[in-house]
Design a protein around this motif. Structure first.
Motif, PDB file in Angstrom:
ATOM      1  N   THR A   1      12.336  -1.603  -8.118  1.00  0.00           N
ATOM      2  CA  THR A   1      12.051  -1.669  -6.698  1.00  0.00           C
ATOM      3  C   THR A   1      13.317  -1.368  -5.914  1.00  0.00           C
ATOM      4  OG1 THR A   1      11.049  -2.999  -4.950  1.00  0.00           O
ATOM      5  CG2 THR A   1      12.463  -4.151  -6.497  1.00  0.00           C
ATOM      6  N   LYS A   2      13.121  -0.874  -4.720  1.00  0.00           N
ATOM      7  CA  LYS A   2      14.225  -0.541  -3.822  1.00  0.00           C
ATOM      8  C   LYS A   2      13.766  -0.814  -2.407  1.00  0.00           C
ATOM      9  CE  LYS A   2      15.072   3.862  -2.818  1.00  0.00           C
ATOM     10  NZ  LYS A   2      15.291   4.243  -1.436  1.00  0.00           N
ATOM     11  N   ARG A   3      14.592  -1.519  -1.639  1.00  0.00           N
ATOM     12  CA  ARG A   3      14.229  -1.798  -0.246  1.00  0.00           C
ATOM     13  C   ARG A   3      14.331  -0.523   0.578  1.00  0.00           C
ATOM     14  NH1 ARG A   3      13.282  -6.074   2.062  1.00  0.00           N
ATOM     15  NH2 ARG A   3      14.382  -7.457   0.649  1.00  0.00           N
ATOM     16  N   GLU A   4      13.349  -0.326   1.433  1.00  0.00           N
ATOM     17  CA  GLU A   4      13.305   0.794   2.356  1.00  0.00           C
ATOM     18  C   GLU A   4      13.218   0.248   3.779  1.00  0.00           C
ATOM     19  OE1 GLU A   4      13.492   3.957   1.643  1.00  0.00           O
ATOM     20  OE2 GLU A   4      13.133   4.000  -0.505  1.00  0.00           O
ATOM     21  N   ILE A   5      13.467   1.089   4.759  1.00  0.00           N
ATOM     22  CA  ILE A   5      13.347   0.669   6.158  1.00  0.00           C
ATOM     23  C   ILE A   5      11.918   0.227   6.452  1.00  0.00           C
ATOM     24  CG2 ILE A   5      13.442   1.483   8.551  1.00  0.00           C
ATOM     25  CD1 ILE A   5      15.766   3.318   7.624  1.00  0.00           C
ATOM     26  N   SER A   6      10.934   0.939   5.888  1.00  0.00           N
ATOM     27  CA  SER A   6       9.533   0.648   6.180  1.00  0.00           C
ATOM     28  C   SER A   6       8.867  -0.264   5.154  1.00  0.00           C
ATOM     29  CB  SER A   6       8.752   1.952   6.272  1.00  0.00           C
ATOM     30  OG  SER A   6       8.885   2.675   5.067  1.00  0.00           O
ATOM     31  N   GLY A   7       9.571  -0.691   4.118  1.00  0.00           N
ATOM     32  CA  GLY A   7       8.979  -1.544   3.089  1.00  0.00           C
ATOM     33  C   GLY A   7       9.794  -1.517   1.815  1.00  0.00           C
ATOM     34  N   ILE A   8       9.161  -1.114   0.707  1.00  0.00           N
ATOM     35  CA  ILE A   8       9.850  -1.002  -0.575  1.00  0.00           C
ATOM     36  C   ILE A   8       9.391   0.275  -1.280  1.00  0.00           C
ATOM     37  CG2 ILE A   8      10.077  -3.506  -0.877  1.00  0.00           C
ATOM     38  CD1 ILE A   8       7.800  -3.334  -2.976  1.00  0.00           C
ATOM     39  N   SER A   9      10.129   0.651  -2.309  1.00  0.00           N
ATOM     40  CA  SER A   9       9.687   1.709  -3.216  1.00  0.00           C
ATOM     41  C   SER A   9       9.462   1.089  -4.585  1.00  0.00           C
ATOM     42  CB  SER A   9      10.746   2.804  -3.343  1.00  0.00           C
ATOM     43  OG  SER A   9      10.871   3.523  -2.148  1.00  0.00           O
TER      44      SER A   9
ATOM     45  N   ASN B   1       0.830  -1.205   0.000  1.00  0.00           N
ATOM     46  CA  ASN B   1       0.000   0.000   0.000  1.00  0.00           C
ATOM     47  C   ASN B   1       0.865   1.255   0.000  1.00  0.00           C
ATOM     48  OD1 ASN B   1      -2.778  -1.129   0.335  1.00  0.00           O
ATOM     49  ND2 ASN B   1      -1.792  -2.052   2.097  1.00  0.00           N
ATOM     50  N   TYR B   2       0.352   2.279  -0.648  1.00  0.00           N
ATOM     51  CA  TYR B   2       1.036   3.570  -0.747  1.00  0.00           C
ATOM     52  C   TYR B   2       1.305   4.148   0.641  1.00  0.00           C
ATOM     53  CZ  TYR B   2       1.471   8.622  -1.470  1.00  0.00           C
ATOM     54  OH  TYR B   2       1.893   9.923  -1.439  1.00  0.00           O
ATOM     55  N   LEU B   3       2.528   4.616   0.834  1.00  0.00           N
ATOM     56  CA  LEU B   3       2.934   5.250   2.083  1.00  0.00           C
ATOM     57  C   LEU B   3       3.279   6.729   1.854  1.00  0.00           C
ATOM     58  CD1 LEU B   3       3.649   4.878   5.089  1.00  0.00           C
ATOM     59  CD2 LEU B   3       5.924   4.143   4.374  1.00  0.00           C
ATOM     60  N   GLY B   4       3.896   7.034   0.709  1.00  0.00           N
ATOM     61  CA  GLY B   4       4.295   8.397   0.385  1.00  0.00           C
ATOM     62  C   GLY B   4       5.081   8.406  -0.908  1.00  0.00           C
ATOM     63  N   PRO B   5       5.506   9.580  -1.373  1.00  0.00           N
ATOM     64  CA  PRO B   5       6.332   9.646  -2.574  1.00  0.00           C
ATOM     65  C   PRO B   5       7.664   8.923  -2.355  1.00  0.00           C
ATOM     66  CG  PRO B   5       5.498  11.819  -1.999  1.00  0.00           C
ATOM     67  CD  PRO B   5       5.195  10.908  -0.841  1.00  0.00           C
ATOM     68  N   GLY B   6       8.189   8.311  -3.396  1.00  0.00           N
ATOM     69  CA  GLY B   6       9.468   7.621  -3.326  1.00  0.00           C
ATOM     70  C   GLY B   6      10.456   8.222  -4.307  1.00  0.00           C
ATOM     71  N   CYS B   7      11.737   8.058  -4.013  1.00  0.00           N
ATOM     72  CA  CYS B   7      12.788   8.623  -4.852  1.00  0.00           C
ATOM     73  C   CYS B   7      14.075   7.827  -4.670  1.00  0.00           C
ATOM     74  CB  CYS B   7      13.014  10.080  -4.460  1.00  0.00           C
ATOM     75  SG  CYS B   7      14.457  10.834  -5.219  1.00  0.00           S
TER      76      CYS B   7
END
Length: 196
Positions: A143-151, A54-60
């Motif tokens: 895709t890119k791994r993030e602390i809170s999930g993925i982008s 689910n969408y969390l915020g903009p990714g970059c």
């Protein structure tokens, strides 16, 4: 001799302060974020991709460490995300109307601002490239791994095309503004931070 001791004590104090700031940055995740602001630094596995995001915020993310360094690191990535946020809000993108589900059988179902898009996908773990193939449309993203999930990220110059298409399907002309903003970021991938 007294001057040397004062200089030595001053140097030690400075080093301790710097170490404290580094530890604080590490504990706040900014060092981790800076490292993961480059595509491919911390990879997502095929198994890890499966599920509903689910969408969390903009990714970059930047396409290379050189671009990240030139842009000023994590601060630049955060600034780009901050600039994208009001546009995403203007369009109405929320966690309830923007998501993607990757299934083990190679199919996906998604919505961007409530506009559905589904079909089949392929995922290349080495490059982190996802190819989404629908009935009439086909998109590449990364895709890119993030602390809170993925982008889930697109080439900034390709995001305009994707959003124009979604805009035409949904009738939401505000998406054009996001596409216009994305033209400013060559060598940067932008999209959505997602979490399960």
């Amino acid at each position: 001799m007294k001057k040397i001791k004062i200089i030595l004590i001053g140097t030690i104090c400075l080093m301790m302060t710097s170490c404290g700031q580094m530890l604080s940055a590490i504990s706040n995740g900014s060092v981790v974020n800076a490292i993961t602001s480059v595509i491919g630094m911390d990879k997502v596995s095929s198994r890890g991709l499966i599920g509903t995001w689910n969408y969390l915020g903009p990714g970059c993310a930047f396409t290379s460490e050189n671009l990240l360094a030139k842009a000023g690191g994590e601060v630049a990535a955060a600034q780009i995300e901050e600039k994208l946020l009001p546009y995403y809000q203007q369009v109405g993108i929320t966690s309830s109307n923007t998501y993607i589900t990757f299934k083990e059988d190679g199919t996906f179902a998604s919505k961007i601002d409530g506009t559905p898009f589904s079909g089949r996908y392929t995922f290349d773990e080495a490059t982190q490239k996802i190819t989404l193939k629908g009935l009439l449309l086909s998109f590449n993203c990364y895709t890119k791994r993030e602390i809170s999930g993925i982008s889930i990220l697109f080439e900034a110059n390709k995001l305009l095309t994707i959003l124009q298409t979604m805009s035409a399907l949904s009738g939401n002309k505000d998406m054009q503004a996001i596409g216009d903003l994305s033209k400013q970021y060559d060598g940067v991938r932008v999209g959505f931070d997602m979490r399960k």
